[in-house]
Structures are given as structure tokens and as C-alpha cells.
Design a protein around this motif. Sequence first.
Motif, PDB file in Angstrom:
ATOM      1  N   ARG A 122       0.719  -1.193  -0.075  1.00  8.03           N
ATOM      2  CA  ARG A 122      -0.157  -0.130  -0.054  1.00  8.03           C
ATOM      3  C   ARG A 122       0.776   1.370  -0.035  1.00  8.03           C
ATOM      4  O   ARG A 122       0.323   2.394  -0.240  1.00  8.03           O
ATOM      5  CB  ARG A 122      -0.993  -0.206   1.301  1.00  8.03           C
ATOM      6  N   ASP A 123       2.230   1.104   0.390  1.00  9.68           N
ATOM      7  CA  ASP A 123       3.043   2.428   0.557  1.00  9.68           C
ATOM      8  C   ASP A 123       3.673   2.606  -0.774  1.00  9.68           C
ATOM      9  O   ASP A 123       4.417   3.720  -0.917  1.00  9.68           O
ATOM     10  CB  ASP A 123       3.826   1.999   1.498  1.00  9.68           C
ATOM     11  N   HIS A 124       3.658   1.761  -1.841  1.00  7.85           N
ATOM     12  CA  HIS A 124       4.418   1.844  -3.108  1.00  7.85           C
ATOM     13  C   HIS A 124       3.562   1.784  -4.312  1.00  7.85           C
ATOM     14  O   HIS A 124       3.696   0.852  -5.141  1.00  7.85           O
ATOM     15  CB  HIS A 124       5.808   1.143  -2.960  1.00  7.85           C
ATOM     16  N   GLN A 125       2.455   2.442  -4.492  1.00  6.33           N
ATOM     17  CA  GLN A 125       1.613   2.370  -5.424  1.00  6.33           C
ATOM     18  C   GLN A 125       1.530   3.320  -6.410  1.00  6.33           C
ATOM     19  O   GLN A 125       1.776   4.387  -6.113  1.00  6.33           O
ATOM     20  CB  GLN A 125       0.177   2.061  -5.044  1.00  6.33           C
ATOM     21  N   SER A 126       1.658   2.972  -7.736  1.00 10.92           N
ATOM     22  CA  SER A 126       1.755   4.018  -8.897  1.00 10.92           C
ATOM     23  C   SER A 126       0.892   3.644 -10.183  1.00 10.92           C
ATOM     24  O   SER A 126       0.873   2.436 -10.469  1.00 10.92           O
ATOM     25  CB  SER A 126       3.134   4.129  -9.315  1.00 10.92           C
ATOM     26  N   PHE A 127       0.209   4.589 -10.642  1.00 16.41           N
ATOM     27  CA  PHE A 127      -0.294   4.427 -11.814  1.00 16.41           C
ATOM     28  C   PHE A 127       0.435   5.179 -13.253  1.00 16.41           C
ATOM     29  O   PHE A 127       1.402   5.959 -12.982  1.00 16.41           O
ATOM     30  CB  PHE A 127      -1.515   5.414 -11.814  1.00 16.41           C
ATOM     31  N   VAL A 128       0.320   4.092 -14.291  1.00 17.30           N
ATOM     32  CA  VAL A 128       1.135   4.431 -15.182  1.00 17.30           C
ATOM     33  C   VAL A 128       0.371   5.128 -16.494  1.00 17.30           C
ATOM     34  O   VAL A 128      -0.575   4.577 -16.770  1.00 17.30           O
ATOM     35  CB  VAL A 128       1.952   3.049 -15.869  1.00 17.30           C
ATOM     36  N   GLN A 129       0.637   6.032 -16.986  1.00 12.22           N
ATOM     37  CA  GLN A 129       0.154   6.902 -17.989  1.00 12.22           C
ATOM     38  C   GLN A 129       1.124   6.827 -19.335  1.00 12.22           C
ATOM     39  O   GLN A 129       2.004   7.449 -19.128  1.00 12.22           O
ATOM     40  CB  GLN A 129      -0.229   8.377 -17.792  1.00 12.22           C
ATOM     41  N   TRP A 130       0.662   6.021 -20.258  1.00 10.37           N
ATOM     42  CA  TRP A 130       1.473   6.059 -21.363  1.00 10.37           C
ATOM     43  C   TRP A 130       1.434   7.418 -22.293  1.00 10.37           C
ATOM     44  O   TRP A 130       0.269   7.830 -22.594  1.00 10.37           O
ATOM     45  CB  TRP A 130       1.045   4.894 -22.513  1.00 10.37           C
ATOM     46  N   THR A 131       2.727   7.861 -22.605  1.00 13.92           N
ATOM     47  CA  THR A 131       2.652   9.357 -23.248  1.00 13.92           C
ATOM     48  C   THR A 131       3.342   9.509 -24.760  1.00 13.92           C
ATOM     49  O   THR A 131       3.714  10.511 -24.841  1.00 13.92           O
ATOM     50  CB  THR A 131       3.320  10.333 -22.207  1.00 13.92           C
ATOM     51  N   ASP A 132       3.642   8.239 -25.152  1.00 13.41           N
ATOM     52  CA  ASP A 132       3.835   8.230 -26.741  1.00 13.41           C
ATOM     53  C   ASP A 132       3.312   9.384 -27.453  1.00 13.41           C
ATOM     54  O   ASP A 132       4.095  10.010 -28.256  1.00 13.41           O
ATOM     55  CB  ASP A 132       3.980   7.142 -27.301  1.00 13.41           C
ATOM     56  N   GLU A 133       1.940   9.476 -27.264  1.00 13.68           N
ATOM     57  CA  GLU A 133       1.046  10.265 -28.283  1.00 13.68           C
ATOM     58  C   GLU A 133       0.461  11.218 -27.665  1.00 13.68           C
ATOM     59  O   GLU A 133      -0.542  12.065 -28.234  1.00 13.68           O
ATOM     60  CB  GLU A 133       0.425   9.433 -29.042  1.00 13.68           C
ATOM     61  N   ARG A 134       0.557  11.558 -26.492  1.00 12.45           N
ATOM     62  CA  ARG A 134      -0.207  12.741 -25.703  1.00 12.45           C
ATOM     63  C   ARG A 134       0.759  12.942 -24.443  1.00 12.45           C
ATOM     64  O   ARG A 134       1.561  12.324 -23.859  1.00 12.45           O
ATOM     65  CB  ARG A 134      -1.557  12.310 -25.390  1.00 12.45           C
ATOM     66  N   LYS A 135       0.244  14.229 -23.754  1.00 12.72           N
ATOM     67  CA  LYS A 135       0.963  14.501 -22.496  1.00 12.72           C
ATOM     68  C   LYS A 135       0.297  13.823 -21.566  1.00 12.72           C
ATOM     69  O   LYS A 135      -0.813  13.368 -21.285  1.00 12.72           O
ATOM     70  CB  LYS A 135       0.595  16.195 -22.371  1.00 12.72           C
ATOM     71  N   GLY A 136       1.316  13.404 -20.527  1.00 16.94           N
ATOM     72  CA  GLY A 136       0.723  12.836 -19.203  1.00 16.94           C
ATOM     73  C   GLY A 136      -0.386  13.633 -18.329  1.00 16.94           C
ATOM     74  O   GLY A 136      -0.359  14.663 -18.383  1.00 16.94           O
ATOM     75  N   GLN A 137      -1.459  12.790 -18.161  1.00 16.94           N
ATOM     76  CA  GLN A 137      -2.539  13.348 -17.475  1.00 16.94           C
ATOM     77  C   GLN A 137      -2.742  12.466 -16.059  1.00 16.94           C
ATOM     78  O   GLN A 137      -2.439  11.214 -15.999  1.00 16.94           O
ATOM     79  CB  GLN A 137      -3.959  13.178 -18.230  1.00 16.94           C
TER      80      GLN A 137
END
Length: 349
Positions: A122-137
Motif C-alpha cells: 500500500r505504500d508504493h503504488q503508482s499509476f502508469v500513463q503512457w505518453t507516446d502520443e499525448r501529454k501525461g494526465q
Amino acid sequence: MTDELLNGPRGRQFCLGVLTATRPEIWTLAARATASPQDQGLAGELAEALRSPASVEAAESADSKALLAGLTEAVDTARYWQQPDEADALLARPAIRLALGPVAQALTDALAAWWGRGFLDRDHQSFVQWTDERKGQPPDRGGEVRKLADWKAAVLADERQAAKRPKNPTANWGGWWSSTPTPSGLVTTTRSLPDLGAVNLLLVEDGLGWKQATVWPLVPRTDCRVYEIDGPAAWSELAARYPMDVSLSKRHDWWRTTGIAGPWLLPDWAAVAADYDGVHLTLWGYLTTAGLALAARPSAAGPSVAVLERTVLAGWNPDETYWLDDVLTPGAGPSDWRSEGSGRWSKQS
């Protein structure tokens, strides 16, 4: 534990992947045996190399780099819309499975020592947003009830439409083969590691070859309820407790990947959300469960219960949690990452 790892196609690929990452001669032998499936001499040579002291020693000394290489191989070779490929067929042979036994035992211990308990960190969770074709959101948190309702409506509509498809499971027909609550827009997270922003940067089934990503740390609420898929029994129980019939829409793809015609169940994720805020697939759960045709039955049912319905875990990445409720808050600031090839990602300044 060793049998559990070797029962699943992804577990067997993991074992081979660790060895091929550390012993190039194993890679050469496996490639030759895969290319010539009728050559029993090559298969025997591979089996001898797999059970050799050198292979067992390589498994016993496997570090995080080697274990990640094996996991990446297991994930990259996963297919749920076609028959098992030549490598999966080779590794399923009884002689090869038997030869992998000591390696699997060593890797079971190595994986536990490296990864720890395996449950949600629970202390090290992350969401990945792929940004090859767009800015990270930032992740689109909130609205989970609507997202799940839309997902369920789409699945039920697909099941109705599938009644018009060929009844023969061997027919050349494909559909949505995943058993995850996608596409729904739900937020997913994986564990971050010291030199890797998120495990999901490396371990993603049926990926599209992304080269850039923004990683957003997230913190689950301390009282959130998480269902752990830590092996076949946990997945079977989930499908049995919250059943959704998808026999028509899955019959062609899942017949090809398992050789079984169904009937098939998925967990009704909208119903699961009434009892749990998230569902987490452990590394061990992935390696021992993904791709198997499992009887969907409650954990209290005995072995004498007839197998009427089955389920398949497909399209779910190792260590991934699907969040069914808005229980996440932003953690540290986001970071940008770029693929350097060969399973390496670097953090951008």
C-alpha cells in the motif's frame, strides 16, 4: 509450491525466462527444440540442461534483474486469443516439466525473498500513463459506479450479440478475450521499485510497444478493502461468488487458448465493488493462475462437485490492482520515464 508454479503456462515461461537470461546456451537449446517439435533428441537435450546443477545454481542465485527478465518473458509471451505457441507446448511436455522441478523450487524461494509477502504494497503504488502520443494526465479518479455500470452493460450487450456467432468453438471468430474490468476507465496501480517507477512499465500483457510514460504515485486509503488473487483458488472463488455468464462471447477465444469449450464465467465487477474497493493480482497469483481453465466454485466446495462452469484469468498484469472505488489520493509528484530497450527504463530529469 513447485507444482503450482509448473501447473501454469506463465509459471513455466517464467522459469525458462530466468534461465535464458542467465545461461545463453539454454536459450539456444530452447529455440532449437521449439523450432523442431518432433525432434525428441533436442527435447531430451533441453531437459538434461534444465535439470543440470548449473541451471539449479543459476535459479538459486537469481537476482532482481534475472527475476524481472523471467517475469517479462512470461508476460510478453502470453496469448489468450490463439492456441498455445510452440514454446508453451514444449514446456507443457511432462519430461520438460519434470526437468524444471528443481529450478522451479529454487525460483519459488528466490521470488519470495525478493518480493516479500506478495500482497498489496500500500505504500508504493503508482499509476502508469503512457505518453507516446499525448501529454501525461493525472489518473481519472471518481465515477467508479458509472464506469462499472457502463462496463457491465457493454459485456452483456456483447454476450447477446454473440448469440449470432458460430456455435462451433473452433470457428474462426474472435472477440474480447480479457477477463479484467476493461475497457472501463478504472484506475489501476502496480508497485514501484527502487530503480523502476512502476512494475507496469515492464510487465504489461499484449502491450503496444510504448516508449514513454508518466508515473503517478497514489496512496490507497488505510481502511480500503482489497481482494487478493494469490492463486487459482482465489480467482475461482471470485468468479463463483459474483458470476457473470460469458459463455457465448468467450467460447471461441478461450477454446483456442485452453482447448475447452466452456461454459464460461467472469466475475461481475459491478457486484464485486459492493464488497471490495480493489482487487489485486499478486505475482504468484499471476504465475500460477493466468491462462488456466479453472472450475468456478466457492472455496467450500469439495473436489466431488461437478465442473459445470469454468473461468480464465486473462489480460491482467502481474501485481496490478483494479480500483473499484475512489479510495486513492495523490502521493509524491509524477515522474517521466523513457524506454531504453531490452527491458530497461530510465527516469527523465
